[in-house]
Design a protein around this motif. Structure first.
Motif, PDB file in Angstrom:
ATOM      1  N   GLY A  30       0.833  -1.194   0.000  1.00 46.10           N
ATOM      2  CA  GLY A  30       0.000   0.000   0.000  1.00 46.10           C
ATOM      3  C   GLY A  30       0.865   1.241   0.000  1.00 46.10           C
ATOM      4  N   ASP A  31       0.266   2.367  -0.249  1.00 50.92           N
ATOM      5  CA  ASP A  31       1.035   3.610  -0.292  1.00 50.92           C
ATOM      6  C   ASP A  31       1.439   4.025   1.108  1.00 50.92           C
ATOM      7  OD1 ASP A  31      -0.998   5.057  -2.938  1.00 50.92           O
ATOM      8  OD2 ASP A  31       0.751   3.727  -3.015  1.00 50.92           O
ATOM      9  N   LEU A  32       2.626   4.609   1.201  1.00 46.68           N
ATOM     10  CA  LEU A  32       3.049   5.199   2.459  1.00 46.68           C
ATOM     11  C   LEU A  32       2.269   6.476   2.708  1.00 46.68           C
ATOM     12  CD1 LEU A  32       6.936   4.917   2.103  1.00 46.68           C
ATOM     13  CD2 LEU A  32       5.509   3.580   3.631  1.00 46.68           C
ATOM     14  N   SER A  33       2.159   6.856   3.968  1.00 50.80           N
ATOM     15  CA  SER A  33       1.545   8.141   4.285  1.00 50.80           C
ATOM     16  C   SER A  33       2.429   9.255   3.744  1.00 50.80           C
ATOM     17  CB  SER A  33       1.391   8.289   5.801  1.00 50.80           C
ATOM     18  OG  SER A  33       2.662   8.369   6.415  1.00 50.80           O
ATOM     19  N   ALA A  39       9.821  11.307   4.495  1.00 55.56           N
ATOM     20  CA  ALA A  39      10.988  10.895   5.271  1.00 55.56           C
ATOM     21  C   ALA A  39      11.835   9.886   4.492  1.00 55.56           C
ATOM     22  CB  ALA A  39      10.541  10.296   6.607  1.00 55.56           C
ATOM     23  N   ALA A  40      11.177   8.915   3.830  1.00 50.25           N
ATOM     24  CA  ALA A  40      11.904   7.909   3.064  1.00 50.25           C
ATOM     25  C   ALA A  40      12.633   8.548   1.892  1.00 50.25           C
ATOM     26  CB  ALA A  40      10.933   6.836   2.566  1.00 50.25           C
ATOM     27  N   THR A  41      11.973   9.482   1.229  1.00 54.51           N
ATOM     28  CA  THR A  41      12.589  10.180   0.098  1.00 54.51           C
ATOM     29  C   THR A  41      13.793  10.988   0.550  1.00 54.51           C
ATOM     30  OG1 THR A  41      10.452  10.318  -1.037  1.00 54.51           O
ATOM     31  CG2 THR A  41      12.189  11.819  -1.770  1.00 54.51           C
ATOM     32  N   PHE A 161       9.638   0.950  -0.441  1.00 54.78           N
ATOM     33  CA  PHE A 161      10.214   1.085   0.878  1.00 54.78           C
ATOM     34  C   PHE A 161       9.472   0.160   1.855  1.00 54.78           C
ATOM     35  CE2 PHE A 161      12.864   4.738   0.121  1.00 54.78           C
ATOM     36  CZ  PHE A 161      12.254   5.396  -0.929  1.00 54.78           C
ATOM     37  N   THR A 162      10.138  -0.208   2.915  1.00 54.92           N
ATOM     38  CA  THR A 162       9.463  -0.940   3.974  1.00 54.92           C
ATOM     39  C   THR A 162       8.576   0.021   4.752  1.00 54.92           C
ATOM     40  OG1 THR A 162      11.285  -0.542   5.517  1.00 54.92           O
ATOM     41  CG2 THR A 162      11.388  -2.558   4.192  1.00 54.92           C
ATOM     42  N   LEU A 167      14.746   1.657   2.242  1.00 57.84           N
ATOM     43  CA  LEU A 167      14.685   1.245   0.849  1.00 57.84           C
ATOM     44  C   LEU A 167      14.675  -0.277   0.751  1.00 57.84           C
ATOM     45  CD1 LEU A 167      14.808   2.061  -2.180  1.00 57.84           C
ATOM     46  CD2 LEU A 167      17.312   1.963  -1.972  1.00 57.84           C
ATOM     47  N   ALA A 168      13.702  -0.820   0.052  1.00 56.78           N
ATOM     48  CA  ALA A 168      13.574  -2.266  -0.093  1.00 56.78           C
ATOM     49  C   ALA A 168      13.790  -2.732  -1.523  1.00 56.78           C
ATOM     50  CB  ALA A 168      12.190  -2.728   0.378  1.00 56.78           C
ATOM     51  N   ARG A 169      13.492  -1.883  -2.508  1.00 57.22           N
ATOM     52  CA  ARG A 169      13.597  -2.326  -3.901  1.00 57.22           C
ATOM     53  C   ARG A 169      13.754  -1.141  -4.834  1.00 57.22           C
ATOM     54  NH1 ARG A 169       9.122  -6.419  -6.047  1.00 57.22           N
ATOM     55  NH2 ARG A 169      10.495  -7.837  -4.878  1.00 57.22           N
TER      56      ARG A 169
END
Length: 228
Positions: A30-33, A39-41, A161-162, A167-169
């Motif tokens: 699903g999409d991250l909030s 934050a991941a970016t 991302f997890t 980063l996962a993929r």
């Protein structure tokens, strides 16, 4: 084939609509909030900036190749990247065979193969014809560092991302790169000397495109510039 050439605005645009949670370890897709995506970016972009600023990036470890015309193989890998220049050494301890690939953005030479050294302007073609394996040399240094390859050369990257923002993929140029483990590294750069967090770099990576697969287990990283 520069390590992180073009990871600025062109690559950042590829993030739009491409941030998802991979299916694994009980995390639903699903999409991250919005806040988690931001934050991941930011974490990814900070790692890319730090990698780009390093004088060189090298790693050593174990590699497993499969899906080539020669079936598969395992061995040790030593990879050194400085700008467009690279040198890759693969060795199989059991057979005591090894070959070395070196080059830059315009040419590549492989040594240690039957018939003597061979050169080509296309490094992937050279490897395929000389060894039977598909290895994404032009992008693998960036992917191994947990960064996107040059979008102008390899196209936009789709990211996953997890749930906690790691980063996962990366999916880019037809390759899927899965990140299975990470470790903290201290490159001694200006950011770490300012008391900022250590650099997070992958230590286990699987890359695949069709039947071609490259599996890396990285034992050590280095960023020292070449000595004369």
């Amino acid at each position: 084939m520069r390590l992180l050439r073009g990871v600025g605005i062109a690559c950042c645009l590829a993030l739009a609509g491409c941030v998802t949670v991979p299916d694994g370890d009980g995390v639903a897709i699903g999409d991250l909030s919005a806040s988690a995506e931001a934050a991941a970016t930011a974490t990814l972009q900070a790692r890319e900036r730090r990698l780009q600023a390093l004088p060189a990036l090298s790693f050593s470890g174990r590699v497993a190749l499969s899906g080539g015309s020669r079936g598969g193989g395992t061995g040790r890998i030593e990879w050194r990247q400085s700008g467009d220049r690279y040198q890759v050494t693969l060795s199989a301890p059991v057979s005591r065979q090894s070959w070395r690939l070196s080059g830059d953005a315009g040419s590549a030479t492989i040594e240690g193969i039957a018939g003597g050294p061979r050169s080509d302007t296309d490094v992937e073609r050279l490897l395929r014809e000389a060894t039977g394996f598909e290895i994404p040399v032009g992008a693998l240094a960036a992917w191994a560092g947990g960064a996107r390859a040059d979008a102008a050369e390899f196209g936009p990257a789709r990211l996953e991302f997890t749930g906690d923002g790691r980063l996962a993929r990366i999916e880019q140029d037809g390759w899927t790169i899965d990140y299975l483990g990470w470790a903290e590294q201290d490159p001694g750069d200006s950011e770490s000397s300012d008391g900022r967090p250590p650099l997070q770099l992958p230590d286990r990576i699987n890359a695949a495109r069709g039947e071609a697969k490259v599996r890396l287990a990285i034992d050590a990283w280095s960023w020292a510039p070449e000595t004369p």
